[in-house]
Design an enzyme around this catalytic site. Structure first.
Site: not given
Length: 168
Positions: A75, A125, A137
């Site tokens: 990510c 994240h 992502h």
């Protein structure tokens, strides 16, 4: 013996030859179609350019520690690479990306902004906002770079902040 149907096909031959000649003189197959209006190209360093760069990696595999198209992305690697490709320096680790740039409200999101989530037992994240309440992502192992809605219950529940790092 020749029937009326056999002769009816021959009357189309001149028309067919004319069409072929027109196509050949027009350069059919040799030119690329270019619409009269082209969408302006995003300026490097802009949020739109960061979002477009990230979108170019749709479908790339998740790779832990990955931060390049040839290897794949995790990510924060996708965020790091998309920003760096546009001359924007951000930290490589998602925890550090959570404090990069300027904090902005969720209602002020623009393409290219970093969206940050805090997942219990997993940590931070990050992704890149692409507009229309969606972000891109690299979600997890055995998955690929994709676009998802911020409205999905999971992402809505763990959303923490957004950061603006783009120059314009």
């Amino acid at each position: 013996m020749t029937t009326h149907r056999d002769h009816s096909l021959y009357r189309y031959v001149p028309l067919l030859l004319l069409c072929v000649a027109l196509l050949m003189t027009a350069g059919c197959g040799k030119q690329t179609y270019r619409p009269s209006y082209q969408q302006p190209r995003a300026v490097s360093g802009s949020g739109a350019a960061i979002a477009a760069t990230a979108k170019s990696q749709l479908g790339r595999p998740y790779v832990s520690g990955g931060s390049s198209p040839s290897r794949g992305f995790d990510c924060s690697g996708l965020v790091y690479w998309a920003c760096a490709s546009n001359g924007i320096s951000v930290p490589r680790i998602s925890r550090d990306q959570a404090s990069a740039g300027k904090r902005i409200s969720r209602g002020s999101l623009r393409p290219g902004d970093i969206v940050v989530f805090r997942i219990p037992r997993s940590g931070y994240h990050t992704g890149i906002y692409v507009g229309q309440n969606s972000f891109i992502h690299s979600p997890k192992p055995r998955a690929r770079v994709r676009i998802e809605s911020l409205s999905v219950n999971y992402w809505d529940r763990y959303y923490v902040t957004a950061r603006r790092v783009a120059r314009r």
